[in-house]
Design an enzyme around this catalytic site. Structure first.
Site, short mmCIF file in Angstrom:
data_model
loop_
_atom_site.label_atom_id
_atom_site.label_comp_id
_atom_site.label_asym_id
_atom_site.label_seq_id
_atom_site.Cartn_x
_atom_site.Cartn_y
_atom_site.Cartn_z
CG HIS A 66 -1.77 -1.16 1.40
ND1 HIS A 66 -2.72 -1.51 0.47
CD2 HIS A 66 -1.84 -2.09 2.37
CE1 HIS A 66 -3.34 -2.61 0.88
NE2 HIS A 66 -2.81 -2.98 2.03
CG HIS A 95 2.81 5.96 5.67
ND1 HIS A 95 2.44 5.97 7.00
CD2 HIS A 95 1.77 6.56 5.01
CE1 HIS A 95 1.24 6.53 7.12
NE2 HIS A 95 0.82 6.90 5.93
CG HIS A 97 -0.48 8.58 1.22
ND1 HIS A 97 -1.34 7.52 1.29
CD2 HIS A 97 -0.10 8.83 2.50
CE1 HIS A 97 -1.50 7.15 2.56
NE2 HIS A 97 -0.76 7.94 3.32
CG HIS A 123 0.45 10.72 6.20
ND1 HIS A 123 -0.50 9.97 5.57
CD2 HIS A 123 0.17 12.03 5.93
CE1 HIS A 123 -1.34 10.79 4.94
NE2 HIS A 123 -0.94 12.04 5.13
CB THR A 206 -5.98 8.21 4.82
OG1 THR A 206 -4.67 7.65 4.74
CG2 THR A 206 -5.92 9.58 5.48
#
Ligand code: SG4
Ligand code: ZN
Length: 285
Positions: A66, A95, A97, A123, A206
């Site tokens: 992910h 991590h 996104h 984040h 999220t």
């Protein structure tokens, strides 16, 4: 969270509430921040970090299918506190996104500001002291404190030297399950924007299980990286290296026009969620 949630197609964001009920609740993240509606809070002040000048070397970095995540190393303390927090928090992991290289959908960052998205969002996940597991704090609105940093590509400013070792290590976690111990130095304090201004609101994880347990802090100003550095994230894959299950020619089932094939980890952001009356406050440096 046994079911396999994803960012596109079946079990994508539109199906997450069937996998984890909280994903369909009313205080979800991410959100769009409408700066015209933000309420400056005179009680807020600079975030206070303790131990963030220590290196993250020794932490485990891995691709979980992910995102790419770096767990803060044990044996050192990385603490967050400050006005507006009810207690102190310990950093667990960071991590990312990010958007796909040739994505045609809005996003990249999870949060948007006046409906503008950045290229990526980092984040840093912190848990309220003295708790240690997400399960213990899932019913506390402030059980977690996540710090969000927007990343924006600027080729005129070039590589961001403070992110180089981190993103270079991330690129080595190419397929799901790839992991190793970070050897080079990464200093968390130097990953943060120089301007201390931030937005603050109560929301959720999220991703499934979407617990509404996060006191969110988003730095107002982005940090810049180079396009080469963004490409290090965009090189990561969803599936295990041995997997033969990719079907890159299939159209996305959610109608979103993803720029790359289904095995591209990029575009790993959730669409923004309704505010439902929540108020976003701000500290301006
Ligand atoms: C990422 O998928 C992390 O790998 C997850 O970390 C994290 O979940 C999830 O994002 C949601 O976090 O800051 N984006 S977020 O709201 O931290 C948790 C793990 O799975 C529980 C450990
Ligand atoms: Zn995240």
């Amino acid at each position: 969270e046994g079911s396999e949630w994803k960012y596109k197609g079946t079990n994508g964001p539109q199906d997450w509430d069937a996998i984890a009920p909280a994903c369909g609740s009313t205080a979800q993240s991410p959100i769009d921040i409408d700066t015209g509606e933000v309420v400056p809070d005179e009680a807020l002040h600079f975030l206070e970090y303790t131990g963030y000048d220590q290196s993250l070397a020794g932490g485990k970095i891995f691709n979980n299918g992910h995102t790419v995540q770096l767990n803060f190393p044990g044996g050192k303390e990385f603490k967050l506190s400050g006005m507006g927090f009810n207690g102190t928090y310990t950093a667990l992991q960071l991590h990312f996104h990010w958007r796909a290289a040739n994505s045609t959908i809005d996003g990249g960052s999870e949060h948007s500001v006046n409906e503008k998205y950045y290229d990526a969002e980092m984040h840093i996940v912190h848990i309220k002291d003295p708790y240690t597991s997400t399960d213990e704090i899932k019913n506390m609105s402030n059980g977690l404190a996540v710090i969000g940093v927007f990343l924006e590509v600027s080729d005129s400013k070039g590589d961001n030297p403070f992110y180089e070792n981190l993103l270079d290590a991330a690129a080595q976690c190419k397929a799901k399950g790839d992991e190793f111990t970070l050897e080079k130095d990464v200093f968390p304090i130097s990953l943060l924007p120089s301007c201390g201004s931030y937005y603050r609101y109560f929301g959720s994880l999220t991703t499934p299980p979407c617990y509404e347990a996060v006191q969110w802090t988003l730095y107002k100003n982005p940090v810049t990286i180079s396009n080469r550095q963004l490409k290090l994230l965009q090189s990561l894959r969803v599936n295990q290296a041995s997997s033969t299950t990719t079907t890159g020619s299939e159209a996305p089932l959610d109608g979103r026009q993803h720029g790359n094939d289904d095995d591209d980890l990029s575009d790993n952001f959730r669409p923004t969620q309704p505010l439902n009356g929540r108020v976003v406050t701000a500290f301006y440096d």
